[in-house]
Design a protein around this motif. Sequence first.
Motif, PDB file in Angstrom:
ATOM      1  N   ALA A  12      49.469  -1.145  14.526  1.00  0.00           N
ATOM      2  CA  ALA A  12      48.995  -1.558  13.687  1.00  0.00           C
ATOM      3  C   ALA A  12      47.644   0.290  13.330  1.00  0.00           C
ATOM      4  O   ALA A  12      47.554   0.907  13.718  1.00  0.00           O
ATOM      5  CB  ALA A  12      47.816  -2.569  14.379  1.00  0.00           C
ATOM      6  N   ARG A  13      47.648  -0.354  11.546  1.00  0.00           N
ATOM      7  CA  ARG A  13      46.819   1.272  10.996  1.00  0.00           C
ATOM      8  C   ARG A  13      45.426   0.588  10.616  1.00  0.00           C
ATOM      9  O   ARG A  13      45.791  -0.951   9.758  1.00  0.00           O
ATOM     10  CB  ARG A  13      47.081   1.407   9.857  1.00  0.00           C
ATOM     11  CG  ARG A  13      49.065   2.063  10.013  1.00  0.00           C
ATOM     12  CD  ARG A  13      49.552   3.551   9.513  1.00  0.00           C
ATOM     13  NE  ARG A  13      50.879   3.672  10.831  1.00  0.00           N
ATOM     14  CZ  ARG A  13      51.610   4.541   9.483  1.00  0.00           C
ATOM     15  NH1 ARG A  13      51.161   4.991   7.958  1.00  0.00           N
ATOM     16  NH2 ARG A  13      52.502   5.210  10.108  1.00  0.00           N
ATOM     17  N   VAL A  14      43.939   1.216  10.956  1.00  0.00           N
ATOM     18  CA  VAL A  14      43.017   0.398  10.302  1.00  0.00           C
ATOM     19  C   VAL A  14      42.073   1.343   9.642  1.00  0.00           C
ATOM     20  O   VAL A  14      42.142   2.437  10.585  1.00  0.00           O
ATOM     21  CB  VAL A  14      42.426  -0.168  11.855  1.00  0.00           C
ATOM     22  CG1 VAL A  14      40.963   0.152  11.840  1.00  0.00           C
ATOM     23  CG2 VAL A  14      42.753  -0.780  12.261  1.00  0.00           C
ATOM     24  N   GLY A  15      41.586   1.257   8.005  1.00  0.00           N
ATOM     25  CA  GLY A  15      40.894   2.029   7.874  1.00  0.00           C
ATOM     26  C   GLY A  15      39.338   2.023   8.223  1.00  0.00           C
ATOM     27  O   GLY A  15      38.974   1.004   8.300  1.00  0.00           O
ATOM     28  N   ILE A  16      38.604   3.229   7.885  1.00  0.00           N
ATOM     29  CA  ILE A  16      37.143   3.470   8.230  1.00  0.00           C
ATOM     30  C   ILE A  16      36.560   3.888   7.313  1.00  0.00           C
ATOM     31  O   ILE A  16      36.981   4.903   7.128  1.00  0.00           O
ATOM     32  CB  ILE A  16      36.734   3.855  10.012  1.00  0.00           C
ATOM     33  CG1 ILE A  16      37.438   3.267  10.865  1.00  0.00           C
ATOM     34  CG2 ILE A  16      35.350   3.346   9.498  1.00  0.00           C
ATOM     35  CD1 ILE A  16      37.134   3.565  11.926  1.00  0.00           C
ATOM     36  N   ILE A  26      44.348   0.262  25.190  1.00  0.00           N
ATOM     37  CA  ILE A  26      44.602   0.823  24.021  1.00  0.00           C
ATOM     38  C   ILE A  26      45.800   1.768  23.104  1.00  0.00           C
ATOM     39  O   ILE A  26      44.594   2.380  23.945  1.00  0.00           O
ATOM     40  CB  ILE A  26      43.927  -0.281  23.201  1.00  0.00           C
ATOM     41  CG1 ILE A  26      43.883  -1.607  23.054  1.00  0.00           C
ATOM     42  CG2 ILE A  26      44.425  -0.030  21.426  1.00  0.00           C
ATOM     43  CD1 ILE A  26      42.464  -2.265  22.119  1.00  0.00           C
ATOM     44  N   ASP A  27      46.515   2.370  23.108  1.00  0.00           N
ATOM     45  CA  ASP A  27      47.559   3.411  23.523  1.00  0.00           C
ATOM     46  C   ASP A  27      46.797   3.353  21.673  1.00  0.00           C
ATOM     47  O   ASP A  27      47.744   2.984  20.610  1.00  0.00           O
ATOM     48  CB  ASP A  27      48.875   3.154  23.576  1.00  0.00           C
ATOM     49  CG  ASP A  27      49.938   4.123  23.007  1.00  0.00           C
ATOM     50  OD1 ASP A  27      48.717   5.251  22.981  1.00  0.00           O
ATOM     51  OD2 ASP A  27      50.647   4.559  23.417  1.00  0.00           O
ATOM     52  N   PHE A  28      46.077   4.737  21.842  1.00  0.00           N
ATOM     53  CA  PHE A  28      45.636   4.565  20.275  1.00  0.00           C
ATOM     54  C   PHE A  28      45.314   7.076  19.609  1.00  0.00           C
ATOM     55  O   PHE A  28      45.867   7.073  20.591  1.00  0.00           O
ATOM     56  CB  PHE A  28      44.709   4.084  19.559  1.00  0.00           C
ATOM     57  CG  PHE A  28      43.843   4.577  20.114  1.00  0.00           C
ATOM     58  CD1 PHE A  28      42.967   4.307  21.409  1.00  0.00           C
ATOM     59  CD2 PHE A  28      42.445   5.899  19.571  1.00  0.00           C
ATOM     60  CE1 PHE A  28      41.740   4.757  22.355  1.00  0.00           C
ATOM     61  CE2 PHE A  28      41.494   5.845  20.159  1.00  0.00           C
ATOM     62  CZ  PHE A  28      41.162   5.782  21.835  1.00  0.00           C
ATOM     63  N   ALA A  29      45.443   6.343  18.087  1.00  0.00           N
ATOM     64  CA  ALA A  29      44.918   7.903  17.795  1.00  0.00           C
ATOM     65  C   ALA A  29      44.447   7.730  16.040  1.00  0.00           C
ATOM     66  O   ALA A  29      44.111   7.119  16.194  1.00  0.00           O
ATOM     67  CB  ALA A  29      46.400   8.714  17.313  1.00  0.00           C
ATOM     68  N   VAL A  30      44.130   8.852  16.235  1.00  0.00           N
ATOM     69  CA  VAL A  30      42.914   9.044  15.060  1.00  0.00           C
ATOM     70  C   VAL A  30      43.891   9.871  13.758  1.00  0.00           C
ATOM     71  O   VAL A  30      44.118  10.970  14.143  1.00  0.00           O
ATOM     72  CB  VAL A  30      41.745   9.512  15.185  1.00  0.00           C
ATOM     73  CG1 VAL A  30      40.847   9.430  14.219  1.00  0.00           C
ATOM     74  CG2 VAL A  30      40.637   8.736  16.946  1.00  0.00           C
ATOM     75  N   VAL A  31      43.486   9.839  12.390  1.00  0.00           N
ATOM     76  CA  VAL A  31      44.148  10.378  11.586  1.00  0.00           C
ATOM     77  C   VAL A  31      42.324  10.556  11.136  1.00  0.00           C
ATOM     78  O   VAL A  31      41.631   9.646  10.565  1.00  0.00           O
ATOM     79  CB  VAL A  31      44.903   9.786  10.381  1.00  0.00           C
ATOM     80  CG1 VAL A  31      45.086  10.786   9.319  1.00  0.00           C
ATOM     81  CG2 VAL A  31      46.175   9.846  11.255  1.00  0.00           C
ATOM     82  N   THR A  32      41.443  11.675  10.291  1.00  0.00           N
ATOM     83  CA  THR A  32      40.596  12.363   9.777  1.00  0.00           C
ATOM     84  C   THR A  32      41.040  12.859   8.212  1.00  0.00           C
ATOM     85  O   THR A  32      41.870  13.247   8.043  1.00  0.00           O
ATOM     86  CB  THR A  32      39.542  13.219  10.279  1.00  0.00           C
ATOM     87  OG1 THR A  32      40.070  14.070  10.765  1.00  0.00           O
ATOM     88  CG2 THR A  32      39.225  12.311  11.823  1.00  0.00           C
ATOM     89  N   GLY A  46      55.610   4.429  20.828  1.00  0.00           N
ATOM     90  CA  GLY A  46      54.586   2.984  21.128  1.00  0.00           C
ATOM     91  C   GLY A  46      53.109   3.331  21.209  1.00  0.00           C
ATOM     92  O   GLY A  46      52.548   1.732  21.496  1.00  0.00           O
ATOM     93  N   ILE A  47      52.845   3.607  20.555  1.00  0.00           N
ATOM     94  CA  ILE A  47      51.531   4.181  19.939  1.00  0.00           C
ATOM     95  C   ILE A  47      50.727   2.708  19.410  1.00  0.00           C
ATOM     96  O   ILE A  47      52.053   2.370  18.345  1.00  0.00           O
ATOM     97  CB  ILE A  47      50.720   4.905  18.989  1.00  0.00           C
ATOM     98  CG1 ILE A  47      49.959   5.086  19.546  1.00  0.00           C
ATOM     99  CG2 ILE A  47      51.761   4.611  17.654  1.00  0.00           C
ATOM    100  CD1 ILE A  47      49.365   6.141  18.537  1.00  0.00           C
TER     101      ILE A  47
END
Lengths: 202, 217
Positions: free
Chosen positions: B19-23, B47-53, B109-110
Amino acid sequence: MLFPCIRSDSPLSIMAKRQVGNLRRITLMLRIECVLGSRVEPELSEQLHRLEHRGAVDIVTIPVVDLARRRLLITTSGGEELAIALPRHQKLFDGAVLLLEKERAIVVRAATERWLRLEPRSLSDAIELGYQAGNLHWRVRFEGGVLLVALEGRPEDYLARLEGLIESGRVGAGVIEQAVDHEAAPFAEHGHPHSRPPGHGH
Amino acid sequence: MRVQTAFNLQAGRSGPGAARVGIGGPVGSGKTALIEALIPVLQQRGIDFAVVTNDLVTKEDAERLRRSGLIDPARVTAVEAGACPHTVIREDPTLNIAAGDDLEARFPGIELILFESGGDNLASTFSLDLVDWWIFVIDVAGGDDIPRKKGPGLLRCDLLVVNKVDLAPYVGVNIDRMLEEARAVRSGRAVIPTNVRGGFGIEEVADAISASVLFRV
């Protein structure tokens, strides 16, 4: 020939706790992980046709603005809660088949879209209107000398941005509803696909 | 178990991905701080997650998260917009899409990728080609008139976060009225007040993400 559209480790029915007032209830949601195809594709349409005659095709009506989402929680007209999670190369569309079983199917119907119909009185008014619509990043369509703006909120909020043009009468405004102009054939009330021109309503 | 059947085997094999969530939100509203506050909450929930800044011409926000010790630095990717931040989350989000794809390839699997936009103005919105759902962050110290200005970012986001509510008494803001006006212009859609530095409202934001795109509460 039918193939499973899910990974073996990904059950389609998922349990979710939902907060309803002070109570938590367990809800069974149907997880949808791909679009199977269009309802007008020959392989699908034949099966759908049989199910339609048995009243076994459930419809999920999705607002046009939400068709671009890959993930969506929504309820079908039959009351089934769907947790849609599509691969990034797929999109929802009017007529998308989400579920096809021996005894039932679920198909997407795009909700009727509301448009602000803006008719400039002169060329200079049209230029100014076009500038404003672009500056505001509105989603638009052109229909001859008329500019149609997709309404994703209250019409008054859009008209307020065009106050000078509207109040002076340089641009006429009204709201219309239109069925989605789509590649797949839309639905008729009796459930059979057929073609119809834009603006033709049932 | 119900079986979704298809003629497209390829589509079935690919799966939905993360899932991709914008902030998004204005400069200084607390986007990076919100992510810093969300990280331990998401981790606690398994929750298995990562971040793009996204930054203008630096990797400042990515470096801040990498140095925080909160998250594996390899799970933070930086995108340099090189122009107005909204151009890479709306007009042409290719760089961000590629960054998300790269994270999914590196971490099979993220479940979730958070995309933080560079600080922008109230017109900033996310393309739904990039994200599935998005948050817009404003802050009380930016002025209680922000909701009344009806910027597209504030109107169209799936969740509006009003941050720094603890500062309201110091900047002459009636927080109840500000929240009421925010809900009114959004026609009742979700608004969550936060003080991310103090941990207030973070669980609610995590709940909203979990329910909306991960389908769990």
